[in-house]
Scaffold this motif. Structure first.
Motif, PDB file in Angstrom:
ATOM      1  N   UNK A 146      -3.602  11.812  23.498  1.00 61.14           N
ATOM      2  CA  UNK A 146      -3.391  13.101  22.836  1.00 61.14           C
ATOM      3  C   UNK A 146      -1.932  13.493  22.903  1.00 61.14           C
ATOM      4  N   UNK A 147      -1.479  14.141  21.836  1.00 66.36           N
ATOM      5  CA  UNK A 147      -0.111  14.625  21.804  1.00 66.36           C
ATOM      6  C   UNK A 147       0.153  15.418  20.541  1.00 66.36           C
ATOM      7  N   UNK A 148       1.385  15.884  20.413  1.00 67.51           N
ATOM      8  CA  UNK A 148       1.796  16.658  19.252  1.00 67.51           C
ATOM      9  C   UNK A 148       1.985  15.733  18.059  1.00 67.51           C
ATOM     10  N   UNK A 149       1.491  16.153  16.900  1.00 67.21           N
ATOM     11  CA  UNK A 149       1.631  15.365  15.674  1.00 67.21           C
ATOM     12  C   UNK A 149       2.839  15.879  14.908  1.00 67.21           C
ATOM     13  N   UNK A 150       3.791  14.991  14.694  1.00 71.54           N
ATOM     14  CA  UNK A 150       4.967  15.315  13.897  1.00 71.54           C
ATOM     15  C   UNK A 150       5.251  14.122  12.994  1.00 71.54           C
ATOM     16  N   UNK A 151       5.645  14.382  11.758  1.00 71.43           N
ATOM     17  CA  UNK A 151       5.943  13.294  10.841  1.00 71.43           C
ATOM     18  C   UNK A 151       7.185  12.514  11.259  1.00 71.43           C
ATOM     19  N   UNK A 152       8.092  13.199  11.948  1.00 68.37           N
ATOM     20  CA  UNK A 152       9.313  12.547  12.395  1.00 68.37           C
ATOM     21  C   UNK A 152       8.969  11.478  13.434  1.00 68.37           C
ATOM     22  N   UNK A 153       9.422  10.263  13.200  1.00 67.24           N
ATOM     23  CA  UNK A 153       9.227   9.131  14.102  1.00 67.24           C
ATOM     24  C   UNK A 153       7.751   8.838  14.374  1.00 67.24           C
ATOM     25  N   UNK A 154       6.920   8.927  13.344  1.00 65.06           N
ATOM     26  CA  UNK A 154       5.488   8.696  13.507  1.00 65.06           C
ATOM     27  C   UNK A 154       5.198   7.265  13.968  1.00 65.06           C
ATOM     28  N   UNK A 155       5.957   6.283  13.449  1.00 62.56           N
ATOM     29  CA  UNK A 155       5.757   4.894  13.880  1.00 62.56           C
ATOM     30  C   UNK A 155       5.914   4.767  15.390  1.00 62.56           C
ATOM     31  N   UNK A 156       6.968   5.348  15.928  1.00 68.50           N
ATOM     32  CA  UNK A 156       7.226   5.259  17.368  1.00 68.50           C
ATOM     33  C   UNK A 156       6.124   5.941  18.170  1.00 68.50           C
ATOM     34  N   UNK A 157       5.674   7.093  17.693  1.00 63.45           N
ATOM     35  CA  UNK A 157       4.635   7.835  18.414  1.00 63.45           C
ATOM     36  C   UNK A 157       3.311   7.072  18.432  1.00 63.45           C
ATOM     37  N   UNK A 158       2.943   6.491  17.285  1.00 65.61           N
ATOM     38  CA  UNK A 158       1.696   5.715  17.218  1.00 65.61           C
ATOM     39  C   UNK A 158       1.804   4.491  18.120  1.00 65.61           C
ATOM     40  N   UNK A 159       2.926   3.769  18.045  1.00 63.30           N
ATOM     41  CA  UNK A 159       3.097   2.580  18.881  1.00 63.30           C
ATOM     42  C   UNK A 159       3.065   2.926  20.363  1.00 63.30           C
ATOM     43  N   UNK A 160       3.689   4.025  20.730  1.00 66.48           N
ATOM     44  CA  UNK A 160       3.708   4.441  22.136  1.00 66.48           C
ATOM     45  C   UNK A 160       2.298   4.792  22.619  1.00 66.48           C
ATOM     46  N   UNK A 161       1.550   5.510  21.798  1.00 72.17           N
ATOM     47  CA  UNK A 161       0.179   5.878  22.171  1.00 72.17           C
ATOM     48  C   UNK A 161      -0.698   4.629  22.328  1.00 72.17           C
ATOM     49  N   UNK A 162      -0.593   3.704  21.377  1.00 74.92           N
ATOM     50  CA  UNK A 162      -1.397   2.480  21.441  1.00 74.92           C
ATOM     51  C   UNK A 162      -0.966   1.628  22.629  1.00 74.92           C
ATOM     52  N   UNK A 163       0.331   1.560  22.870  1.00 74.09           N
ATOM     53  CA  UNK A 163       0.832   0.804  24.025  1.00 74.09           C
ATOM     54  C   UNK A 163       0.254   1.356  25.323  1.00 74.09           C
ATOM     55  N   UNK A 164       0.228   2.670  25.465  1.00 70.44           N
ATOM     56  CA  UNK A 164      -0.336   3.291  26.660  1.00 70.44           C
ATOM     57  C   UNK A 164      -1.833   3.006  26.776  1.00 70.44           C
ATOM     58  N   UNK A 165      -2.547   3.080  25.648  1.00 65.91           N
ATOM     59  CA  UNK A 165      -3.988   2.833  25.675  1.00 65.91           C
ATOM     60  C   UNK A 165      -4.299   1.393  26.059  1.00 65.91           C
ATOM     61  N   UNK A 166      -3.603   0.436  25.468  1.00 69.54           N
ATOM     62  CA  UNK A 166      -3.861  -0.976  25.783  1.00 69.54           C
ATOM     63  C   UNK A 166      -3.479  -1.274  27.232  1.00 69.54           C
TER      64      UNK A 166
END
Length: 176
Positions: A146-166
């Motif tokens: 969970x986190x704040x959704x912002x269009x800025x740097x969405x690729x980085x945010x998605x990758x970071x979230x998935x990296x943490x989950x995996x």
């Protein structure tokens, strides 16, 4: 009086620093009796998205999440395979509006100092990833970021979230 102001500013800065470093929170749960060592190959569930599903309205993020999950799982030794996969991956996104209220008051009680209140509305998003045993169709692991959704740097945010989950999946399921 000056000491109170300095202490207030220092406390505010500390709170902002803690909030910034804790941008995404991750929670997981899993079946502790399941033998995760037999999982070697994966595939994605074909998901039917409803009209109110955020991913149905945003195919760019749908692709980002899928690509990130695939690359992180492959990088950690799993193989993407079609029909004969050991486990299948399903993912969902939920969003909600939230308010951030900050009080920039100076001085002890209201009547001695200036009081500024700032209210910002933002969107909080949660990515839920389910890993399902392909042979029994039972959920064996679930993770939420969970986190704040912002269009800025969405690729980085998605990758970071998935990296943490995996990473959490690997930590949860590897025998110690």
């Amino acid at each position: 009086m000056k000491l109170v102001r300095v202490a207030s500013v220092m406390f505010f800065m500390l709170c902002m620093f803690v909030t910034a470093t804790n941008a995404q929170s991750v929670q997981t749960d899993f079946d502790r009796s399941f033998d995760f060592s037999k999982l070697r190959t994966f595939n994605f569930v074909v998901q039917q998205r409803t009209a109110n599903d955020p991913l149905a309205q945003d195919p760019l993020n749908e692709g980002r999440i899928r690509a990130a999950l695939e690359s992180k799982l492959v990088a950690n030794g799993f193989r993407h395979e079609g029909k004969k996969a050991d486990f299948v991956v399903a993912y969902y996104v939920t969003t909600r509006k939230a308010l951030n209220v900050q009080d920039y008051g100076y001085g002890p009680p209201r009547w001695f100092g200036r009081r500024d209140i700032r209210v910002d509305q933002y969107t909080e998003g949660t990515l839920t990833v389910d890993l399902i045993d392909a042979s029994t169709h039972q959920l064996v692991w679930r993770g939420r970021a969970s986190g704040t959704v912002e269009l800025k740097e969405m690729d980085k945010r998605v990758n970071k979230a998935v990296e943490k989950l995996v990473a959490k999946f690997l930590k949860d399921t590897r025998k110690k």
